[in-house]
Write an enzyme that holds these catalytic residues in place. Sequence first.
Site, PDB file in Angstrom:
ATOM      1  N   GLY A  55      56.458  13.715  62.413  1.00 39.92           N
ATOM      2  CA  GLY A  55      55.593  14.294  63.448  1.00 39.92           C
ATOM      3  C   GLY A  55      56.342  15.413  64.119  1.00 39.92           C
ATOM      4  CB  CYS A  82      60.840  12.871  59.773  1.00 39.55           C
ATOM      5  SG  CYS A  82      61.328  14.328  60.671  1.00 39.55           S
ATOM      6  CE1 TYR A  83      58.187  11.447  67.813  1.00 33.09           C
ATOM      7  CE2 TYR A  83      56.762   9.836  66.752  1.00 33.09           C
ATOM      8  CZ  TYR A  83      57.275  10.412  67.896  1.00 33.09           C
ATOM      9  OH  TYR A  83      56.872   9.950  69.124  1.00 33.09           O
ATOM     10  CG  HIS A 168      59.922  15.323  55.455  1.00 33.70           C
ATOM     11  ND1 HIS A 168      58.887  14.654  56.066  1.00 33.70           N
ATOM     12  CD2 HIS A 168      60.515  16.055  56.415  1.00 33.70           C
ATOM     13  CE1 HIS A 168      58.858  14.963  57.346  1.00 33.70           C
ATOM     14  NE2 HIS A 168      59.834  15.817  57.590  1.00 33.70           N
ATOM     15  CD  GLU A 170      57.156  13.055  53.405  1.00 32.73           C
ATOM     16  OE1 GLU A 170      58.196  12.433  53.101  1.00 32.73           O
ATOM     17  OE2 GLU A 170      56.910  13.457  54.551  1.00 32.73           O
ATOM     18  CG  ASP A 226      35.842  18.464  45.338  1.00 33.83           C
ATOM     19  OD1 ASP A 226      36.651  18.179  44.436  1.00 33.83           O
ATOM     20  OD2 ASP A 226      36.147  19.088  46.365  1.00 33.83           O
ATOM     21  CE  LYS A 367      39.715  20.047  43.971  1.00 30.69           C
ATOM     22  NZ  LYS A 367      38.538  20.578  44.673  1.00 30.69           N
TER      23      LYS A 367
END
Length: 511
Positions: A55, A82-83, A168, A170, A226, A367
């Site tokens: 964050g 992180c945060y 991070h 990710e 989509d 997606k």
Amino acid sequence: MNQSPIVVLDFGSQYTQLIARRIREMHVYSVIVPCTIKFEDLAEMNPQAVILSGGPASVYDPASPVADERVLKMNVPVLGICYGLQWMSYKLGGRVEPAERREYGFARLEFEEPTELLAGLESPLRVWNSHGDHVAAAPEGFRVTARTENAISVIENFAAKMYAVEFHPEVRHTVEGARILRNFVEKICGAKPNWYPRSFIEETVERIRTQVAGERALCALSGGVDSSVAATLVSRAVSDRLICVFVNNGLLRKGEFEKVTAALREQARLNVRAVDHSARFLKRLAGVADPERKRKIIGEEFIRVFEEEAKALGEIPFLVQGTLYPDVIESVSVKGPAATIKSHHNVGGLPKDLKFKLIEPLRELFKDEVREVGRELGLSEEMVSRQPFPGPGLAVRILGEVTEERLRLLREADAIVVGEVRAAGLYRELWQSFAVLLPVSSVGVMGDARTYASTIAVRAVTSEDGMTADWAKLPPAVLERIATRIVNEVNGVNRVVFDITSKPPGTIEWE
Ligand code: XMP
């Protein structure tokens, strides 16, 4: 989905969605909830683990996002990022020091055994940092298992199954980030893979069949992934009682209206009403150069056309929309920087007061998952791997006025860009690749004659979600073929330039 998810508590990081995506890539179900969620609601989801996202805030900032502390006592594995690390450390009695300045970019992570989170990896690792505060002392019961030059970077409490990292894992920049998350998900949580397109399709088709129960449903197709996948899913449940309307607004690419209509009828076996309203759209766009005015006109006209088409079809209670998970999260999440980076333009969207009951079969999917579902439903690779195309179409890629002649130039040039990108095997690596027609004429020489003609800009970007993007380093040979072919084959263009702006500070589209 009736399996316990790994719940990501969102503290407002621009990377939160990536955490859930990485977990789902392991075929484990993961959902994102705002950190302010009521504890009872969280408990009811019966999470098999909790991840605290990053964050933008400092734990010392009075306005910083807070979660109910009981999330740390649910007796399920916890991973702070992180945060999330700072918040967890602060709440559990560690010492968090305010930063003098943010640490941003690559860092070298040095670690030592025993570690469960970094098990099987070799120290040092290159990791991606983006943090302000840092942890100066770990809470009781935690071991520091890795550091960067500046800070404590990984803490672990094996007995309590609580883990946290400063960097991070990710983001793709973190080498071995996926392995670290895999250690948490598979080894520490023991999560079993059961999130697969096939089971998603079976459950969704069954649910829609019950919901629609003999009635009819309507879907506005855009030609994009989509709406095509959403419609195909619904048609598996209700067959021809789903009526798909595909409007040609005159702003589609070369041959697109015909090709997409044929593909959706033949491959997806959809009941498609393809209607050509190009003239109406182009008439309303005549003389308009301002991008926002163009968007507004196209949006309004689309709604009018769609209402007329719907009326002609008689009473239809259901409307299918291709809403994706990122749109759903964005409307409920905490307002971090993620909310402000993305300017979400949804032209072609329908007004809320249309009297339909909505069916949104892709609400839970990212997606890339939509693409997997599309493949499983038997849609061709060409259909499911299509790059995104904006609702206002070529109108926002023609700078200045949209005319038949300028549309012709852009269509021809764009077909060459996409054709060469495909021929080079690069289409799927790129988030988007296309041509833009500039309102600039310049001097050239062809044969022995002087020319004074239009300029085409080539845009090609890589991205994970369209929120940020890098300009793609297309090989010079590909760029050369594109430029040569455009100038030779598109009568009216004598110059081609390549856009090397990333996002930010640029946007992907030029308007
Ligand atoms: P930008 O240009 O803002 O684009 O970096 C981010 C993504 O959004 C798409 N885009 C649009 N999509 N209506 C849409 O449906 C629009 O008006 C619009 N403008 C941009 C763009 O193609 C990219 O994928």
